[in-house]
Motif scaffolding. Structure first.
Motif, short mmCIF file in Angstrom:
data_model
loop_
_atom_site.label_atom_id
_atom_site.label_comp_id
_atom_site.label_asym_id
_atom_site.label_seq_id
_atom_site.Cartn_x
_atom_site.Cartn_y
_atom_site.Cartn_z
N UNK A 92 0.84 -1.20 0.00
CA UNK A 92 0.00 0.00 0.00
C UNK A 92 0.88 1.25 0.00
N UNK A 93 0.38 2.30 -0.63
CA UNK A 93 1.11 3.56 -0.66
C UNK A 93 0.99 4.27 0.69
N UNK A 94 1.93 5.18 1.00
CA UNK A 94 1.93 5.87 2.30
C UNK A 94 0.60 6.56 2.61
N UNK A 95 0.10 6.32 3.81
CA UNK A 95 -1.10 6.99 4.29
C UNK A 95 -2.40 6.35 3.89
N UNK A 96 -2.37 5.36 3.00
CA UNK A 96 -3.62 4.78 2.49
C UNK A 96 -4.45 4.13 3.59
N UNK A 97 -3.84 3.21 4.32
CA UNK A 97 -4.58 2.49 5.36
C UNK A 97 -5.05 3.44 6.46
N UNK A 98 -4.18 4.37 6.87
CA UNK A 98 -4.51 5.30 7.96
C UNK A 98 -5.70 6.17 7.59
N UNK A 99 -5.75 6.66 6.34
CA UNK A 99 -6.86 7.52 5.92
C UNK A 99 -8.17 6.72 5.86
N UNK A 100 -8.13 5.52 5.34
CA UNK A 100 -9.34 4.70 5.28
C UNK A 100 -9.88 4.40 6.68
#
Length: 217
Positions: A92-100
């Motif tokens: 996953x690209x940086x920040x993807x999981x955290x934003x979701x």
């Protein structure tokens, strides 16, 4: 108006599959007797497989029967699927999981709006599927970006108005599609390439729900 939904492009926003597309298209071009540059590959971002093949063949100066074009598109896709099948949540690209996760916590609806016909496979491999309330991919739409069909279909599935949506996109065609749909657009990448976006960031690590809300103020 208030933010009620986020619609995400896939390639170049949540995951970096552009490299696999490039490798597969380049391999196809090589089998046809010519090469494909990284600059040419940039023009393939955000458009359908058929449109991409038309561009590649034009660059090679080739005019082929429709049945041969179908075979070539399927061959390219087989190479691409082989590559993405090795993807994991670590890709996953940086920040993807955290934003979701933040969007889920704040009660913001989430949809995918992608031209990829392999979007569901990628979501499964990267463990993202459960974050999405709706998925609209290249198997479900007729017109590709910059036509707004994919995003309007996503909003309809989420039962929200276009004016309540933000699209997160890395391609100029996707940003244009968002604007034509009547949605806010956050560009992921180079501001010079995404001049129609309401806000441009280097990656999703720079995006928060609070900042997205500000787009509606």
């Amino acid at each position: 108006m208030k933010l009620k939904a986020c619609l995400f492009d896939l390639d170049g926003v949540l995951v970096d599959t552009a490299q696999y597309h490039y490798q597969a298209w380049k391999k196809l071009a090589n089998t046809l007797g010519f090469d494909l540059s990284a600059q040419q590959n940039e023009q393939l971002k955000g458009i359908s497989r058929t449109e991409s093949l038309n561009k590649v063949l034009a660059w090679g100066g080739l005019s082929l029967p429709a049945d041969v074009q179908v075979q070539l598109a399927e061959r390219k896709n087989a190479w691409y699927v082989e590559m993405i099948s090795a993807m994991t949540p670590a890709t996953l690209l940086p920040g993807a999981a955290a934003l979701l996760i933040e969007l889920r916590r704040e009660g913001i609806s989430i949809a995918l709006g992608s031209a990829s016909k392999n979007a569901r496979l990628i979501l499964e491999k990267t463990a993202l599927r459960d974050y999405f309330d709706a998925v609209v991919d290249g198997n479900m739409v007729i017109r590709s970006k910059p036509d707004p069909e994919v995003f309007l279909a996503g909003a309809e599935k989420l039962r929200v108005s276009a004016a309540e949506c933000v699209v997160l996109e890395d391609a100029a065609a996707g940003v244009e599609a968002a604007r034509r749909a009547g949605m806010k657009a956050v560009g992921i990448g180079n501001p010079a390439d995404l001049i129609e976006a309401d806000w441009v960031v280097p990656d999703l690590a720079a995006v928060t729900v609070e900042r997205l809300d500000e787009l509606f103020c």
